[in-house]
Design an enzyme around this catalytic site. Structure first.
Site, short mmCIF file in Angstrom:
data_model
loop_
_atom_site.label_atom_id
_atom_site.label_comp_id
_atom_site.label_asym_id
_atom_site.label_seq_id
_atom_site.Cartn_x
_atom_site.Cartn_y
_atom_site.Cartn_z
N ASP A 346 50.38 64.45 23.73
CA ASP A 346 49.43 64.85 22.70
C ASP A 346 48.17 65.42 23.36
OD1 ASP A 346 48.22 65.30 20.26
OD2 ASP A 346 48.67 63.33 19.44
N GLU A 537 43.18 62.80 11.18
CA GLU A 537 43.26 61.84 12.29
C GLU A 537 42.28 60.68 12.11
OE1 GLU A 537 44.04 63.38 16.21
OE2 GLU A 537 44.45 65.36 15.42
C1 BGC Z 1 47.27 65.49 17.16
C2 BGC Z 1 48.67 66.06 17.13
C3 BGC Z 1 48.63 67.57 17.17
C4 BGC Z 1 47.81 68.01 18.37
C5 BGC Z 1 47.73 69.53 18.51
C6 BGC Z 1 46.41 66.10 18.25
O1 BGC Z 1 45.08 65.72 18.12
O2 BGC Z 1 47.34 64.09 17.34
O3 BGC Z 1 49.34 65.62 15.98
O4 BGC Z 1 49.94 68.08 17.22
O5 BGC Z 1 46.50 67.51 18.25
O6 BGC Z 1 46.91 70.09 17.57
#
Ligand code: BGC
Length: 660
Positions: A346, A537
């Site tokens: 991630d 998030e």
């Molecule tokens: C998120 C992911 C995402 C990634 C790319 C991260 O902060 O947890 O779900 O795919 O960013 O944008």
């Protein structure tokens, strides 16, 4: 929170993007003399064919092409394939793509070309691809994007309900159809890879990512892994088609099952937290959807979670980050479950592991991570990994395994033969055919939780009064991951139909007063649309940034005013998770959970006016109070406001309850 501005991405700015070129030079990654990429020789010229490396021969089996290519690669080239940077870190000087041998680029939430149009996306990705193809071995770039409810970063894309609403439909076929459309719109505009679907099992609705989950029941989430087929197709050869993309199931595993208040970063309350559980329960609750995604749908990539796991059945075990867990990434996922795709870390996730950067890199590679999302520090990552390999702390076999997995995906996607965007379907982006499917998904996702006195369905002849902050706000009904990472309130950013417009399209006699200030006399029905404003998030965790499951004062006042004045009162909740409506429910004749429906407000009107029946069922338990969280089906003490699986269904004027 109203009109949420774009916040800095977690971890962004920790290392400056400007250092990329300097470090590339340090690495000694030379640009090839010839910038032109030769297409594989396919003509009758035998001498030319003999000169063509085997990996460029599309008639050979993929495994053989991978082996041949791997055998030609230097350590630097291999490490490059394991590295993914944010487009923003190379856009000013795209020659960095070749200088760093980058295997992949991504657009993080809100990272778009200007103008944000389908053609500009395709041109942008092709421009980066052109750079990648100038490298010695002409290995094409893989471009990834978060198409989590449609190609949400692209203005004009079809915006579907977030997964929580799709879970309410109980319709795995519709989920596959949604993702096929999303794949079509995404691939036609450049990216060949999506960081979706989230197969997280949300066990606590205080989590800021609850809406990215299909629900709290692992069996339901597992059924919805049809999303993978929608993205990828069902055969490996489908991946090369212009309407398919490589899928990523995320975030492996337990991201929705963490203990409230145990965030390991300190910034959040629950996101990136610790899942405290036994192996047995972990397998049943958190791991189950991955087994289906791998074994039944052959998902191409998996993103390990920021979160940690702490075993209750292993004495003295401390929390271990998923990005560092050899047990879960290699022993369980790759060996036991049989995952043969590649793991993508991630966003900057390894920098949350203990130790210095070299330790973080080493730990994660040795745990089984294959590609690293290092948005702004790709050069440092490449240097660190190179040094670790040269010092013998990361075995070459691990590097070769990671690179083979990544190359295999690139071969399967047909990128060596067709590296540039196939724009055949570009005009279908946001087409009426695609939006019609989204509209049906919205209708199927609506959950009717109360319907007294036959309040619903409405008749178009009724005089209707509409109020509430979420009645006429496309941004609010789309939620996070729409044009920007956090999403944004308002009606200007992308095309679509608000719920109010949907109601107006269905009935001629509609008055709208957002704050219910207009006189309320002379109406047959009042509709109050309450809910949340966008978040994404951990910034949406309850307890962070003022987030709560309680209704806002404005929403409560609007319900009070409209429901006390108009004889029939309907409340719609536009939110990513259940809100606490225990005190307001008695005032409403009907109550509908609309989730985050996306661009097609007409779909909400379709069920309100009986054009389609209500069939949606709760994908999560609805608590009486915030203090009841976490509350889930199967809990020994289970006394929710509405149980998991509940939903009323309408057939004409007949309403019946369903559960399951
Ligand atoms: C998120 C992911 C995402 C990634 C790319 C991260 O902060 O947890 O779900 O795919 O960013 O944008």
């Amino acid at each position: 929170m109203t009109h949420q501005p774009l916040l800095p991405r977690p971890g962004s700015g920790r290392r400056a993007a400007g250092v990329l070129l300097a470090a590339a030079t340090l690495l000694g990654a030379a640009l090839p003399a010839s910038a032109a990429r030769a297409e594989p020789a396919t003509g009758p010229d035998a001498a030319a064919a003999a000169r063509t490396p085997r990996y460029l021969d599309p008639r050979l089996p993929t495994a053989e092409r991978v082996r041949d290519l791997l055998g030609r690669m230097t350590l630097e080239e291999k490490i490059g394939q394991m590295t993914q940077a944010e487009r923003g870190s190379v856009d000013a000087d795209p020659t960095r793509i070749a200088a760093l041998n980058l295997g992949s680029l991504l657009s993080g939430g809100g990272s778009t070309p200007t103008p944000n149009t389908p053609a500009a996306w395709a041109d942008m990705v092709d421009g980066y691809q052109r750079q990648a193809l100038t490298t010695r071995l002409h290995i094409p770039l893989l471009y990834g994007v978060d198409s989590v409810h449609g190609h949400g970063n692209l203005a004009g894309a079809t915006v579907f309900p977030h997964n929580i609403g799709m879970g309410a439909t109980r319709d795995p076929g519709l989920v596959a159809e949604e993702e096929h459309i999303t794949a079509t719109e995404t691939r036609a505009t450049g990216p060949q890879w999506v960081f979706a679907p989230c197969v997280c099992v949300t066990r606590d609705e205080r989590w800021g990512r609850a809406y990215e989950s299909f629900g709290e029941n692992p069996a339901l989430v597992s059924r919805m892994t049809t999303a993978v087929d929608g993205f990828q197709g069902t055969r490996r050869s489908d991946l090369a088609r212009p309407d398919r993309v490589l899928a990523t199931v995320k975030h492996f595993a337990g991201d929705g099952d963490t203990t409230y208040g145990t965030s390991t970063t300190g910034d959040y309350r629950i996101d990136r937290g610790v899942t405290v559980t036994s192996h047995r329960r972990f397998d049943a609750v958190d791991l189950a959807p991955y087994v289906t995604a791998v074994q039944a749908h052959h998902v191409g990539s998996i993103m390990p979670s920021y979160s940690s796991v702490q075993w209750t059945d292993v004495p003295g075990s401390g929390p271990v980050r998923m990005s560092a867990s050899k047990e879960l990434l290699t022993d369980v996922l790759k060996r036991k479950i049989g995952f043969d795709g590649f793991l993508i870390s991630d966003w900057d996730a390894i920098t949350e592991l203990p130790g210095d950067f070299a330790t973080q890199v080493r730990t994660s590679v040795n745990a089984g991570m294959d590609m690293f999302m290092q948005p702004y520090d790709a050069p440092q990552f490449e240097q660190a990994l190179s040094a670790e390999v040269q010092a013998g702390r990361v075995p070459m076999s691990r590097i070769d395994d990671a690179v083979s997995r990544i190359l295999r995906a690139k071969f399967d996607l047909g990128l060596f033969e067709h590296p540039y965007t196939d724009r055949t379907n570009i005009d279908s982006v946001g087409s009426s055919a695609h939006r019609a499917v989204a509209r049906r998904a919205v209708a199927e996702s609506q959950v009717l939780l109360k319907n007294d006195h036959h309040a619903l369905p409405l008749a178009p002849s009724q005089r209707i009064y509409v109020a509430g902050v979420n009645a006429d706000d496309l941004g609010n009904q789309a939620g996070g991951w729409t044009l920007t990472w956090q999403g944004q309130s308002g009606n200007t950013a992308f095309p679509g139909t608000t719920i109010l417009q949907g109601i107006r399209n269905a009935a001629p006699n509609v008055t709208y007063s957002a704050d219910a200030a207009a006189p309320t006399t002379g109406y047959d029905v009042g509709i109050v649309v309450i809910g949340e404003t966008p978040y994404a998030e951990g910034l949406g965790d309850v307890g962070v940034g003022g987030h709560t499951l309680e209704l806002s004062t404005t929403d409560r006042a609007n319900i009070d005013r409209v429901c006390s004045a108009i004889s029939t009162c309907i409340v719609l909740d536009v939110a990513g998770r259940p809100q606490i409506v225990t005190g307001q429910l008695p005032a409403a004749d009907a109550f509908v959970m609309s989730w985050l429906p996306g661009s097609e407000g007409d779909g909400v009107a379709d069920v309100l006016f009986g054009k389609r029946p209500f069939t949606g069922r709760l994908p999560v338990t609805w608590p009486r109070s915030e203090a009841q969280e976490p509350i889930n089906i199967g809990d020994p003490q289970y006394d929710p406001l509405f149980p998991y699986g509940f939903g009323l269904t309408t057939r004409g004027r007949t309403t019946s309850a369903q559960l399951g």
